[in-house]
Design an enzyme around this catalytic site. Structure first.
Site, PDB file in Angstrom:
ATOM      1  N   GLU A 128       0.812  -1.217   0.000  1.00 21.54           N
ATOM      2  CA  GLU A 128       0.000   0.000   0.000  1.00 21.54           C
ATOM      3  C   GLU A 128       0.849   1.272   0.000  1.00 21.54           C
ATOM      4  O   GLU A 128       0.512   2.249  -0.665  1.00 21.54           O
ATOM      5  CB  GLU A 128      -0.869  -0.058   1.259  1.00 21.54           C
ATOM      6  N   ASP A 129       1.951   1.254   0.737  1.00 22.38           N
ATOM      7  CA  ASP A 129       2.718   2.487   0.946  1.00 22.38           C
ATOM      8  C   ASP A 129       4.098   2.528   0.299  1.00 22.38           C
ATOM      9  O   ASP A 129       4.697   3.604   0.227  1.00 22.38           O
ATOM     10  CB  ASP A 129       2.921   2.727   2.460  1.00 22.38           C
TER      11      ASP A 129
END
Length: 191
Positions: free
Chosen positions: A62-63
């Site tokens: 996600e990051d």
């Protein structure tokens, strides 16, 4: 007793390198502290080595790189770890969809998720909620602007996850999460 071997040590180094330049929102605390806390909660609630590794890496896709990082995880730590991490991720690339749309889709996905995904996600939400509560006690309403969902969205998302996980999630973690979210809602005037 769960044995943590070389794969876990390699995952710890990998997570540390992936997130070395990140800090927790609004605090300056190294992001790795969150990953370690989530991993601790997973292990304390019966998680196995794969689930512990997934906890260390739960925000990597996600990051920190989307599908490219997911494939590195699959190659380095196996398909099961990669699938748990993917299941914990609310998006896999950039740019991210709008916040509310992304969270609604993730909740829908989590409604059918397996126990490993629910364990890691519950640990993640509990650690986040504990931090939010501690910060709210210190900062009050000044806490909310740091979150894309603001006060209403953040509390909605946490409560929605509690309701979703109540039936199939890890009971002890979800029960504590419910208590923390209830206290946060009470203090924030939404109880």
């Amino acid at each position: 007793m769960i044995q943590l071997g070389e794969r876990f040590r390699l995952a710890l180094v990998f997570a540390s390198r992936l997130h070395e330049d990140q800090a927790r929102k609004g605090s300056g605390v190294p992001y790795l502290s969150h990953l370690l806390a989530v991993t601790s909660l997973v292990l304390e609630n019966g998680g196995d080595e794969d689930e512990a590794i997934a906890a260390l890496l739960h925000d990597a896709v996600e990051d920190r790189g989307g599908n490219e990082v997911l494939e590195q995880i699959r190659g380095g730590f196996g398909a099961r770890v990669a699938e748990i991490v993917k299941g914990c991720s609310d998006c896999e690339g950039s740019p991210k969809p709008p916040w509310r749309e992304r969270k609604e889709a993730h909740l829908k996905h989590l409604a059918g998720a397996n126990g490993s995904v629910l364990l890691v996600t519950s640990a993640d939400k509990l650690h986040n909620a504990r931090c939010y509560l501690a910060d709210y006690r210190e900062q009050g309403e000044a806490l909310w602007p740091r979150f894309r969902g603001g006060k209403d969205g953040t509390l909605w998302y946490l409560r929605s996850f509690v309701e979703l996980a109540r039936e199939r999630g890890p009971r002890k973690l979800v029960a504590e999460l419910d208590l923390v979210v209830s206290e946060l809602e009470r203090l924030a005037g939404q109880a």
